[in-house]
Design an enzyme around this catalytic site. Structure first.
Site, PDB file in Angstrom:
ATOM      1  N   LEU A 201       0.824  -1.207   0.000  1.00 45.43           N
ATOM      2  CA  LEU A 201       0.000   0.000   0.000  1.00 45.43           C
ATOM      3  C   LEU A 201       0.858   1.258   0.000  1.00 45.43           C
ATOM      4  O   LEU A 201       0.579   2.224  -0.724  1.00 45.43           O
ATOM      5  CB  LEU A 201      -0.929  -0.011   1.214  1.00 45.43           C
ATOM      6  CG  LEU A 201      -2.064  -1.032   1.190  1.00 45.43           C
ATOM      7  CD1 LEU A 201      -2.675  -1.176   2.578  1.00 45.43           C
ATOM      8  CD2 LEU A 201      -3.123  -0.633   0.170  1.00 45.43           C
ATOM      9  N   MET A 202       1.912   1.262   0.798  1.00 39.75           N
ATOM     10  CA  MET A 202       2.769   2.446   0.909  1.00 39.75           C
ATOM     11  C   MET A 202       3.567   2.696  -0.364  1.00 39.75           C
ATOM     12  O   MET A 202       3.829   3.839  -0.723  1.00 39.75           O
ATOM     13  CB  MET A 202       3.713   2.287   2.100  1.00 39.75           C
ATOM     14  CG  MET A 202       3.022   2.284   3.449  1.00 39.75           C
ATOM     15  SD  MET A 202       4.116   1.817   4.806  1.00 39.75           S
ATOM     16  CE  MET A 202       5.178   3.264   4.899  1.00 39.75           C
ATOM     17  N   LYS A 281      -3.031   7.518  10.458  1.00 45.10           N
ATOM     18  CA  LYS A 281      -3.041   8.662   9.536  1.00 45.10           C
ATOM     19  C   LYS A 281      -3.047   8.150   8.100  1.00 45.10           C
ATOM     20  O   LYS A 281      -2.197   7.351   7.716  1.00 45.10           O
ATOM     21  CB  LYS A 281      -1.808   9.534   9.778  1.00 45.10           C
ATOM     22  CG  LYS A 281      -1.613  10.658   8.751  1.00 45.10           C
ATOM     23  CD  LYS A 281      -0.277  11.355   8.944  1.00 45.10           C
ATOM     24  CE  LYS A 281       0.031  12.317   7.803  1.00 45.10           C
ATOM     25  NZ  LYS A 281       1.368  12.948   7.937  1.00 45.10           N
ATOM     26  N   ASP A 286       0.792  13.691   0.125  1.00 43.08           N
ATOM     27  CA  ASP A 286       0.965  14.938   0.872  1.00 43.08           C
ATOM     28  C   ASP A 286       1.893  15.883   0.122  1.00 43.08           C
ATOM     29  O   ASP A 286       3.111  15.729   0.152  1.00 43.08           O
ATOM     30  CB  ASP A 286       1.526  14.641   2.265  1.00 43.08           C
ATOM     31  CG  ASP A 286       1.690  15.906   3.095  1.00 43.08           C
ATOM     32  OD1 ASP A 286       1.065  16.931   2.738  1.00 43.08           O
ATOM     33  OD2 ASP A 286       2.422  15.859   4.097  1.00 43.08           O
ATOM     34  N   LYS A 293       5.720  21.464  -0.101  1.00 45.52           N
ATOM     35  CA  LYS A 293       6.988  20.804   0.175  1.00 45.52           C
ATOM     36  C   LYS A 293       7.974  21.054  -0.968  1.00 45.52           C
ATOM     37  O   LYS A 293       7.556  21.335  -2.102  1.00 45.52           O
ATOM     38  CB  LYS A 293       6.782  19.291   0.311  1.00 45.52           C
ATOM     39  CG  LYS A 293       6.002  18.841   1.522  1.00 45.52           C
ATOM     40  CD  LYS A 293       5.845  17.335   1.522  1.00 45.52           C
ATOM     41  CE  LYS A 293       5.074  16.847   2.729  1.00 45.52           C
ATOM     42  NZ  LYS A 293       5.847  16.953   3.969  1.00 45.52           N
ATOM     43  N   ARG A 302       3.764   9.629  -1.255  1.00 44.98           N
ATOM     44  CA  ARG A 302       2.707   8.645  -1.507  1.00 44.98           C
ATOM     45  C   ARG A 302       2.556   7.711  -0.315  1.00 44.98           C
ATOM     46  O   ARG A 302       1.529   7.037  -0.163  1.00 44.98           O
ATOM     47  CB  ARG A 302       3.034   7.835  -2.764  1.00 44.98           C
ATOM     48  CG  ARG A 302       4.266   6.933  -2.638  1.00 44.98           C
ATOM     49  CD  ARG A 302       4.620   6.282  -3.959  1.00 44.98           C
ATOM     50  NE  ARG A 302       5.741   5.353  -3.862  1.00 44.98           N
ATOM     51  CZ  ARG A 302       7.018   5.708  -3.913  1.00 44.98           C
ATOM     52  NH1 ARG A 302       7.356   6.986  -4.060  1.00 44.98           N
ATOM     53  NH2 ARG A 302       7.977   4.790  -3.833  1.00 44.98           N
ATOM     54  N   ASP A 363       1.256  22.093   5.989  1.00 41.30           N
ATOM     55  CA  ASP A 363       1.973  20.822   5.880  1.00 41.30           C
ATOM     56  C   ASP A 363       1.972  20.063   7.204  1.00 41.30           C
ATOM     57  O   ASP A 363       2.479  18.949   7.278  1.00 41.30           O
ATOM     58  CB  ASP A 363       3.407  21.067   5.410  1.00 41.30           C
ATOM     59  CG  ASP A 363       4.114  19.791   4.988  1.00 41.30           C
ATOM     60  OD1 ASP A 363       3.407  18.826   4.625  1.00 41.30           O
ATOM     61  OD2 ASP A 363       5.354  19.744   5.023  1.00 41.30           O
ATOM     62  N   ARG A 367      -1.875  15.862  11.943  1.00 38.76           N
ATOM     63  CA  ARG A 367      -2.449  16.029  13.285  1.00 38.76           C
ATOM     64  C   ARG A 367      -3.893  16.539  13.224  1.00 38.76           C
ATOM     65  O   ARG A 367      -4.680  16.301  14.136  1.00 38.76           O
ATOM     66  CB  ARG A 367      -1.570  16.961  14.115  1.00 38.76           C
ATOM     67  CG  ARG A 367      -1.430  18.368  13.582  1.00 38.76           C
ATOM     68  CD  ARG A 367      -0.197  19.075  14.104  1.00 38.76           C
ATOM     69  NE  ARG A 367       1.014  18.546  13.492  1.00 38.76           N
ATOM     70  CZ  ARG A 367       2.252  18.963  13.811  1.00 38.76           C
ATOM     71  NH1 ARG A 367       2.413  19.910  14.729  1.00 38.76           N
ATOM     72  NH2 ARG A 367       3.298  18.441  13.225  1.00 38.76           N
TER      73      ARG A 367
END
Length: 518
Positions: A201-202, A281, A286, A293, A302, A363, A367
């Site tokens: 998945l990662m 999470k 991102d 970034k 990813r 970014d 959280r």
């Protein structure tokens, strides 16, 4: 058509006369099976070569010729090194002998892991990869005194994400060699396959592993392993109804719709018993949002859903193991992108528990989505809450890839997590949750909280944990910051380069221990 002949070492070799022969591909086609055997280091200069129990049995079956070959083929095998022999045995044309280190290796308090188990995982992975490179599709593995660790080393070591390539690695079927504990071997296979699911998945590109695709993948895997699992893929309307505005604020910068994945595994005979709640999470890509970034290395983002990947994979494994424990898995899934609707620095959003949050850095989005998920986690009357997240680069700076950082309000929970990590070799290390850090996130100009600490360059992992603590009232909660262990270069010898899937096995072992806790 025959491939070129290979030189192989055959039986009947003496110290002074090493005879080399050639075998045609016909031989390999009819005997395409490999064997991995372990040998220990000599602990004394005058000590004799010490095989494992399976190695000794094999050597006797070939009249001591494997021992003889090892003695003339070079210096004694060191830990993690290997030596390949051809033609020693009719059933196994290819035999790899791997170095297991010292027989006395065990739990090392300084390293905070079981060195013996780690040596087995590393050695077995080396042997299996060597046979995979020879395109041998079936390999039997010496249990090396610990079948579970041997299985983990084999399956973890062989994994490589190549499903989008035309040229793929040989698929290798691994089997236990000999009559060792097959239950332990099977357990090791499940632990390793769980971590490989997280790695899969990662590693998957963000245009393949979208929030919806992630949720559907986990749903299919769970349906295939247990009938005691219920999966809910919650849409945006549900998220809105549950007033998860912090989570929604992150997702609104992307055209991909957010998903809140909820898993309920009822493994206990008592359905009413409080569950372990695991929260991950799930930012499937991102970009950093408006606080963009740097482009260099951004592709690795990813895997910013590594927390969700490890948590969900751990539940898949727990279900496959039939652990007698109730577990709830929660994964807020979305992308963090910089479109015209995205969060802007200085925006204020309201979390599920009513607290307002000033967003000074878009970014620091993980959280925000976890805040709402943690609030929701309390509705299950949890026995404990554990969340995992690739949350801060500061965690990587603090511990590197040696261990995941654990911030917790519970000594009981810490002891379970730490003991689990000693067994798996996928270590954790306790970090502070001082009020010193809480003050840095609660002093905000416009809202109850700020999503970055007042001193943004100092203690970033600690202030992020302090932020999450503001959404926790449960007496047993732990936050695992796994940013430093997200990927592997060469630090863990039984994992190839790429996304690591850590600490899936530690979460599984933790759940297994919790299921026995009375």
């Amino acid at each position: 058509m025959l491939r070129p002949f290979r030189k192989i070492i055959l039986t009947g070799v003496s110290k002074n006369n090493c005879r080399l022969f050639s075998l045609s591909q016909n031989y390999w086609n009819t005997n395409n099976k490999g064997l991995v055997l372990g040998v220990y280091e000599k602990e004394k200069e005058d000590g004799s070569l010490q095989f494992t129990e399976a190695g000794e049995t094999f050597d006797r079956s070939v009249s001591g010729k494997l021992r003889e070959l090892l003695s003339i083929s070079g210096p004694a095998l060191k830990k993690g090194k290997s030596r390949l022999f051809y033609g020693v045995h009719k059933e196994f044309p290819s035999v790899v002998v791997v170095g297991l280190g010292k027989t006395s290796a065990g739990v090392c308090n300084q390293e905070n892991w079981d060195t013996g188990r780690e040596n087995i995982r590393a050695a077995v992975s080396v042997g299996c990869r060597q046979l995979q490179d020879l395109e041998i599709p079936e390999v039997e593995v010496d249990p090396c005194g610990d079948p579970q660790s041997a299985a983990e080393g084999a399956v973890l070591g062989l994994f490589e994400y190549d499903e989008l390539k035309q040229k793929k690695k040989t698929v290798v079927k691994t089997q236990l060699h000999g009559s060792a504990d097959r239950e332990a071997w099977g357990k090791g296979l499940l632990y390793a396959e769980g971590q490989n699911l997280a790695r899969h998945l990662m590693e998957g590109p963000a245009n393949y592993i979208t929030p919806t695709c992630f949720a559907e993948t986990i749903q299919k895997r769970l349906q295939s392993v247990s009938d005691k699992v219920t999966v809910h893929i919650r849409p945006k309307s549900w998220i809105e109804d549950h007033q998860m505005s912090a989570f929604l604020s992150v997702s609104k910068g992307s055209d991909e719709p957010p998903v809140f994945l909820e898993i309920q595994y009822n493994g206990s005979a008592h359905a009413s018993l409080p569950p372990l709640v695991l929260v991950g999470k799930g930012v499937t890509f991102d970009s950093g949002g408006i606080s963009l970034k740097p482009s260099s290395g951004m592709d690795a983002m990813r895997a910013d859903m590594g927390g969700a990947a490890t948590v969900c994979a751990a539940i898949v494994t727990a279900a496959a193991l039939k652990l007698p424990l109730n577990i709830v898995g929660l994964a807020p899934l979305c992308e963090n992108m910089p479109n015209g609707c995205a969060n802007k620095p200085g925006d204020v959003v309201r979390a599920k528990n009513g607290k307002t949050i000033q967003i000074d850095n878009t970014d620091a989005e993980g959280r925000l989505i976890l805040a709402d998920a943690l609030c929701y986690a309390h509705s299950f009357n949890p026995k404990a809450i554990v969340n995992a997240a690739t949350l801060t680069g500061a965690m990587d700076v603090a511990l590197g890839s040696a261990a995941a950082g654990v911030f917790t309000n519970s000594d009981w929970l810490w002891n379970h997590l730490n003991q689990a990590s000693v067994v798996t070799g996928d270590r954790v290390w306790r970090m502070p949750l001082y009020q010193h850090y809480t003050r840095q996130v609660t002093e905000s100009q416009l809202a109850d909280l700020n999503n970055v600490g007042k001193y943004s360059r100092s203690g970033g992992a600690c202030t992020a944990a302090a932020f999450l603590k503001e959404f926790v009232t449960a007496p047993h909660w732990a936050h695992l910051d796994i940013a430093g262990v997200m990927s592997n270069k060469d630090e863990v010898p039984y994992l190839r380069k790429g996304m690591s899937g850590r600490p899936t096995r530690t979460l599984v072992e933790f759940a297994a221990r919790l299921s026995k806790d009375v």
